[in-house]
Design a protein around this motif. Sequence first.
Motif, PDB file in Angstrom:
ATOM      1  N   LEU A 154     -11.443   0.453   2.626  1.00 51.21           N
ATOM      2  CA  LEU A 154     -12.307   0.462   3.806  1.00 51.21           C
ATOM      3  C   LEU A 154     -13.700  -0.110   3.530  1.00 51.21           C
ATOM      4  O   LEU A 154     -14.333  -0.661   4.427  1.00 51.21           O
ATOM      5  CB  LEU A 154     -12.448   1.893   4.338  1.00 51.21           C
ATOM      6  CG  LEU A 154     -11.194   2.487   4.975  1.00 51.21           C
ATOM      7  CD1 LEU A 154     -11.399   3.957   5.306  1.00 51.21           C
ATOM      8  CD2 LEU A 154     -10.826   1.709   6.230  1.00 51.21           C
ATOM      9  N   LEU A 155     -14.173   0.030   2.304  1.00 46.88           N
ATOM     10  CA  LEU A 155     -15.519  -0.445   1.976  1.00 46.88           C
ATOM     11  C   LEU A 155     -15.551  -1.882   1.456  1.00 46.88           C
ATOM     12  O   LEU A 155     -16.634  -2.427   1.226  1.00 46.88           O
ATOM     13  CB  LEU A 155     -16.168   0.490   0.950  1.00 46.88           C
ATOM     14  CG  LEU A 155     -16.509   1.888   1.470  1.00 46.88           C
ATOM     15  CD1 LEU A 155     -17.028   2.758   0.337  1.00 46.88           C
ATOM     16  CD2 LEU A 155     -17.517   1.814   2.588  1.00 46.88           C
TER      17      LEU A 155
ATOM     18  N   ALA B 250     -17.766  -0.980  -2.207  1.00 49.70           N
ATOM     19  CA  ALA B 250     -16.424  -0.601  -2.653  1.00 49.70           C
ATOM     20  C   ALA B 250     -16.428  -0.120  -4.101  1.00 49.70           C
ATOM     21  O   ALA B 250     -15.493   0.545  -4.533  1.00 49.70           O
ATOM     22  CB  ALA B 250     -15.461  -1.769  -2.487  1.00 49.70           C
ATOM     23  N   GLU B 251     -17.485  -0.456  -4.837  1.00 52.37           N
ATOM     24  CA  GLU B 251     -17.582  -0.001  -6.225  1.00 52.37           C
ATOM     25  C   GLU B 251     -17.878   1.495  -6.321  1.00 52.37           C
ATOM     26  O   GLU B 251     -17.617   2.112  -7.350  1.00 52.37           O
ATOM     27  CB  GLU B 251     -18.676  -0.779  -6.966  1.00 52.37           C
ATOM     28  CG  GLU B 251     -18.397  -2.258  -7.115  1.00 52.37           C
ATOM     29  CD  GLU B 251     -17.230  -2.543  -8.048  1.00 52.37           C
ATOM     30  OE1 GLU B 251     -16.976  -1.752  -8.972  1.00 52.37           O
ATOM     31  OE2 GLU B 251     -16.574  -3.582  -7.858  1.00 52.37           O
ATOM     32  N   LEU B 252     -18.431   2.092  -5.268  1.00 54.38           N
ATOM     33  CA  LEU B 252     -18.778   3.509  -5.306  1.00 54.38           C
ATOM     34  C   LEU B 252     -17.558   4.416  -5.489  1.00 54.38           C
ATOM     35  O   LEU B 252     -17.561   5.257  -6.395  1.00 54.38           O
ATOM     36  CB  LEU B 252     -19.569   3.892  -4.051  1.00 54.38           C
ATOM     37  CG  LEU B 252     -20.190   5.263  -4.050  1.00 54.38           C
ATOM     38  CD1 LEU B 252     -21.202   5.399  -5.171  1.00 54.38           C
ATOM     39  CD2 LEU B 252     -20.866   5.515  -2.714  1.00 54.38           C
ATOM     40  N   PRO B 253     -16.482   4.278  -4.681  1.00 49.44           N
ATOM     41  CA  PRO B 253     -15.305   5.114  -4.953  1.00 49.44           C
ATOM     42  C   PRO B 253     -14.628   4.761  -6.277  1.00 49.44           C
ATOM     43  O   PRO B 253     -14.033   5.632  -6.921  1.00 49.44           O
ATOM     44  CB  PRO B 253     -14.381   4.881  -3.760  1.00 49.44           C
ATOM     45  CG  PRO B 253     -14.894   3.685  -3.077  1.00 49.44           C
ATOM     46  CD  PRO B 253     -16.326   3.523  -3.440  1.00 49.44           C
TER      47      PRO B 253
ATOM     48  N   GLN C  42      -8.363  14.227  -2.105  1.00 56.55           N
ATOM     49  CA  GLN C  42      -9.350  13.443  -2.843  1.00 56.55           C
ATOM     50  C   GLN C  42      -8.763  12.127  -3.336  1.00 56.55           C
ATOM     51  O   GLN C  42      -9.422  11.082  -3.275  1.00 56.55           O
ATOM     52  CB  GLN C  42      -9.894  14.253  -4.009  1.00 56.55           C
ATOM     53  CG  GLN C  42     -10.728  15.430  -3.573  1.00 56.55           C
ATOM     54  CD  GLN C  42     -10.957  16.429  -4.691  1.00 56.55           C
ATOM     55  OE1 GLN C  42     -10.469  16.264  -5.807  1.00 56.55           O
ATOM     56  NE2 GLN C  42     -11.701  17.486  -4.384  1.00 56.55           N
ATOM     57  N   ALA C  43      -7.532  12.154  -3.840  1.00 53.15           N
ATOM     58  CA  ALA C  43      -6.887  10.919  -4.305  1.00 53.15           C
ATOM     59  C   ALA C  43      -6.710   9.942  -3.153  1.00 53.15           C
ATOM     60  O   ALA C  43      -6.996   8.743  -3.285  1.00 53.15           O
ATOM     61  CB  ALA C  43      -5.539  11.233  -4.957  1.00 53.15           C
ATOM     62  N   LEU C  44      -6.252  10.456  -2.013  1.00 53.10           N
ATOM     63  CA  LEU C  44      -6.066   9.608  -0.836  1.00 53.10           C
ATOM     64  C   LEU C  44      -7.403   9.039  -0.373  1.00 53.10           C
ATOM     65  O   LEU C  44      -7.504   7.857  -0.042  1.00 53.10           O
ATOM     66  CB  LEU C  44      -5.402  10.412   0.282  1.00 53.10           C
ATOM     67  CG  LEU C  44      -5.194   9.682   1.595  1.00 53.10           C
ATOM     68  CD1 LEU C  44      -4.220   8.536   1.406  1.00 53.10           C
ATOM     69  CD2 LEU C  44      -4.689  10.633   2.661  1.00 53.10           C
ATOM     70  N   ALA C  45      -8.444   9.860  -0.390  1.00 55.35           N
ATOM     71  CA  ALA C  45      -9.767   9.398   0.051  1.00 55.35           C
ATOM     72  C   ALA C  45     -10.306   8.309  -0.872  1.00 55.35           C
ATOM     73  O   ALA C  45     -10.871   7.321  -0.399  1.00 55.35           O
ATOM     74  CB  ALA C  45     -10.732  10.575   0.107  1.00 55.35           C
ATOM     75  N   LEU C  46     -10.141   8.475  -2.178  1.00 54.77           N
ATOM     76  CA  LEU C  46     -10.631   7.460  -3.114  1.00 54.77           C
ATOM     77  C   LEU C  46      -9.963   6.111  -2.884  1.00 54.77           C
ATOM     78  O   LEU C  46     -10.630   5.076  -2.807  1.00 54.77           O
ATOM     79  CB  LEU C  46     -10.399   7.901  -4.562  1.00 54.77           C
ATOM     80  CG  LEU C  46     -11.370   8.907  -5.132  1.00 54.77           C
ATOM     81  CD1 LEU C  46     -10.931   9.307  -6.541  1.00 54.77           C
ATOM     82  CD2 LEU C  46     -12.773   8.355  -5.168  1.00 54.77           C
ATOM     83  N   VAL C  47      -8.650   6.127  -2.766  1.00 51.84           N
ATOM     84  CA  VAL C  47      -7.915   4.870  -2.585  1.00 51.84           C
ATOM     85  C   VAL C  47      -8.241   4.253  -1.230  1.00 51.84           C
ATOM     86  O   VAL C  47      -8.454   3.041  -1.122  1.00 51.84           O
ATOM     87  CB  VAL C  47      -6.399   5.112  -2.750  1.00 51.84           C
ATOM     88  CG1 VAL C  47      -5.613   3.872  -2.408  1.00 51.84           C
ATOM     89  CG2 VAL C  47      -6.093   5.554  -4.178  1.00 51.84           C
ATOM     90  N   ALA C  48      -8.319   5.078  -0.190  1.00 59.35           N
ATOM     91  CA  ALA C  48      -8.613   4.562   1.151  1.00 59.35           C
ATOM     92  C   ALA C  48     -10.033   4.011   1.235  1.00 59.35           C
ATOM     93  O   ALA C  48     -10.263   2.975   1.864  1.00 59.35           O
ATOM     94  CB  ALA C  48      -8.403   5.660   2.189  1.00 59.35           C
ATOM     95  N   LEU C  49     -10.978   4.683   0.600  1.00 61.56           N
ATOM     96  CA  LEU C  49     -12.366   4.223   0.664  1.00 61.56           C
ATOM     97  C   LEU C  49     -12.569   2.870  -0.006  1.00 61.56           C
ATOM     98  O   LEU C  49     -13.396   2.072   0.440  1.00 61.56           O
ATOM     99  CB  LEU C  49     -13.293   5.257   0.035  1.00 61.56           C
ATOM    100  CG  LEU C  49     -13.674   6.427   0.939  1.00 61.56           C
ATOM    101  CD1 LEU C  49     -14.462   7.470   0.156  1.00 61.56           C
ATOM    102  CD2 LEU C  49     -14.465   5.950   2.134  1.00 61.56           C
ATOM    103  N   VAL C  50     -11.822   2.606  -1.066  1.00 60.28           N
ATOM    104  CA  VAL C  50     -11.945   1.286  -1.712  1.00 60.28           C
ATOM    105  C   VAL C  50     -11.578   0.201  -0.707  1.00 60.28           C
ATOM    106  O   VAL C  50     -12.311  -0.779  -0.536  1.00 60.28           O
ATOM    107  CB  VAL C  50     -11.060   1.193  -2.971  1.00 60.28           C
ATOM    108  CG1 VAL C  50     -11.021  -0.221  -3.492  1.00 60.28           C
ATOM    109  CG2 VAL C  50     -11.570   2.133  -4.049  1.00 60.28           C
TER     110      VAL C  50
END
Length: 122
Positions: A24-25, A32-35, A14-22
């Motif tokens: 990527l979005l 990018a504000e969603l994560p 989850q931590a990796l996904a949050l940082v990566a999604l910022v």
Amino acid sequence: MKPQPIAHSPAATQALALVALVGLLLPFGRWAELPILLGAAIGLLAAARWRALWSHPALRALLMANAAYALAALLSCVDAVEPDKSWVTALGALRFLAFGLGVLALCIRAQADGIAASTLAR
């Protein structure tokens, strides 16, 4: 004891996904504000309910980095051309502190699951 791979810890994933999604979005505007919002919600809940977060050594580094950023933003508001916009932007920067708390809480939880700090740092 051998460190566990990241896939064995939901918190690390989850931590990796949050940082990566910022990252990527970012090309897609405000998406990018969603994560950041999700991470901030996790951070605020963890700060309110989890006392171990406040005694973790990484919290000091997070607070120092955010203080440097926020202080620079707040100091620039004093002599800004558009003070209203500057104050809103400076106060909006506090969401990064909550996001950082969320990522830190997830990393602490991943370490409790057996993930080595060096693995999380990669």
